[in-house]
Write an enzyme that holds these catalytic residues in place. Structure first.
Site, PDB file in Angstrom:
ATOM      1  N   HIS A   1      35.210  37.737  39.605  1.00 60.91           N
ATOM      2  CA  HIS A   1      36.291  38.420  40.358  1.00 60.91           C
ATOM      3  C   HIS A   1      37.138  36.917  40.796  1.00 60.91           C
ATOM      4  CE1 HIS A   1      38.294  41.162  43.045  1.00 60.91           C
ATOM      5  NE2 HIS A   1      38.441  40.185  43.880  1.00 60.91           N
ATOM      6  N   CYS A   2      38.280  37.072  40.692  1.00 64.72           N
ATOM      7  CA  CYS A   2      39.108  35.882  40.991  1.00 64.72           C
ATOM      8  C   CYS A   2      40.185  36.088  42.034  1.00 64.72           C
ATOM      9  CB  CYS A   2      39.908  35.578  39.662  1.00 64.72           C
ATOM     10  SG  CYS A   2      41.138  34.081  40.062  1.00 64.72           S
ATOM     11  N   PRO A   3      39.631  35.502  43.013  1.00 60.10           N
ATOM     12  CA  PRO A   3      40.759  35.678  44.306  1.00 60.10           C
ATOM     13  C   PRO A   3      42.101  35.448  44.324  1.00 60.10           C
ATOM     14  CG  PRO A   3      39.195  33.852  44.874  1.00 60.10           C
ATOM     15  CD  PRO A   3      38.783  34.525  43.303  1.00 60.10           C
TER      16      PRO A   3
END
Length: 412
Positions: A168-170
């Protein structure tokens, strides 16, 4: 009763735009920061650096090419960012209930219910599937109520199971999975090239200032502090996006995901998904992107529970004959409780009869204690069902108005 509900309401953490055509992650606001980190430096670059280089090359207007390349390349990076963050990463639709075919009663494992052993309902937490001729264990997801396909994992931030989950890429505010990993890698690698371009043109402008003013590099840097700031910013960003590009080149070449690399790094297991370096790159960049499993603009029918109706006598008999063993145990416990209370009541009656048979030869008893025992024992059955013990309540009322002698009570 079934109620039609728009399916996007089944995913409360996601942000939907244009009626479900665009889907963002729960932390989509961080996307604004990423946009500012790209757009603001490019604007400074075009205004304070590229504008002065328009006429520095022959022919006279060749410097405009630097400006055009910067603008087009920035638009290309922003488009890749949009394709990464605004699409379904590979969310697997949830089930409304667990797969019933997987449930089973295990007689070897039992639980204690009211002093009786009943079979325990068992549900396998894992099962094996074949991938390239090798068995792979997949796990059951309690949240989505399904067995996750191979390489699928549940994202704790998005609260969804995602196919070929990478991470999950913020920075993009979205999960990176099967359907957007290609665009994510292209976005990171293009950002790396944009950093190199900005750094190189800024350094070129410093060189042009040195030649024009016949000065040292320090005087040229004082003439254009924006170039110095852009070079420092590009150099720092290059370490981040450049290192990320190199790491994902390694992952693509070995057909791994970020999640698999960090989780199974210490395990000496065989990578069943590795097809060879060349075929691995073809799989990521040259295969058709699978369509989404979700139609976020569609409607689905949701079950709404109604108030249960009392079954008829015939239906009750049929249900008792085919009911599950747990309801049978609960019925047996209720019957046993009623029998216990009846037996306690009969013991009190036997005590009263014994008092009557002894007559005057027996030692005097406290009749109030007997009556209290009778009243306390007779009161309990009437609490459970007024209909079942209505005759007993009437008899107790009549007995209460008579004499307190227990012998006279039973002579009536």
């Amino acid at each position: 009763m079934k109620l039609s509900v728009l399916i996007l309401f089944a995913y409360p953490l996601q942000k939907f735009i244009l009626g479900g055509r665009l889907i963002f992650g729960p932390d989509a606001r961080s996307l604004i920061v990423t946009l500012l980190l790209i757009i603001v430096p490019v604007i400074i670059f075009c205004v304070f650096v590229v504008r002065h280089l328009r006429h520095e090359f022959s022919p006279d207007n060749a410097g405009y090419a630097i400006l055009v390349v910067a603008i087009i390349f920035t638009i290309y990076v922003l488009a890749l960012l949009f394709l990464t963050s605004a699409r379904d990463p590979g969310i697997i639709p949830r089930n409304s209930h667990p797969p019933e075919e997987e449930f089973r009663y295990d007689p070897s494992v039992s639980i204690d219910v009211g002093g009786r052993q009943t079979p325990s309902l068992q549900f396998p937490r894992t099962k094996e599937v074949m991938v390239n001729g090798i068995p792979v264990r997949v796990k059951y997801c309690d949240t989505c109520m399904l067995y996750r396909p191979p390489r699928c994992s549940h994202c704790s931030i998005c609260n969804n199971c995602v196919e070929r989950f990478d991470h999950h890429c913020p920075w993009v505010g979205q999960c990176i999975g099967l359907r957007n990993y290609r665009y994510f890698f292209m976005f990171v690698s293009s950002s790396t090239l944009l950093c190199i371009y900005v750094f190189s043109i800024s350094a070129l402008y410093i060189k042009v200032l040195m030649d024009d003013y016949q000065s040292t590099v320090w005087k040229a840097m004082k003439e254009s502090p924006a170039s110095v700031i852009l070079m420092a910013y590009s150099f720092i960003s290059l370490w981040f996006v450049g290192g990320l590009t190199g790491f994902h080149l390694y992952l693509i070449g070995t057909n791994q995901t970020t999640y698999e690399n960090f989780r199974y790094r210490a395990d000496s297991r065989i990578n069943v998904y590795n097809l060879g370096c060349f075929d691995n790159f073809l799989e990521v960049f040259c295969t058709k992107v699978k369509p989404s499993r979700n139609n976020f603009r569609a409607f689905f029918e949701e079950e709404v529970q109604q108030r249960p109706t009392l079954p008829s006598t015939q239906e009750t008999d049929v249900e008792d004959s085919v009911g599950d063993p747990r309801s049978k145990v609960e019925d047996d416990l209720d019957i046993g409780e009623d029998i216990l209370k009846i037996s306690q009541r009969r013991n009190v009656e036997e005590i009263d009869e014994d008092i009557c048979s002894r007559g005057s030869n027996a030692p005097p008893h406290n009749t109030s204690e007997v009556n209290s025992a009778l009243s306390s024992d007779h009161r309990a059955p009437t609490i459970r069902s007024d209909t079942r013990h209505s005759s007993w309540g009437k008899e107790k009322w009549e007995l209460g108005n008579r004499t307190r002698d227990p012998c006279q009570l039973y002579s009536h």
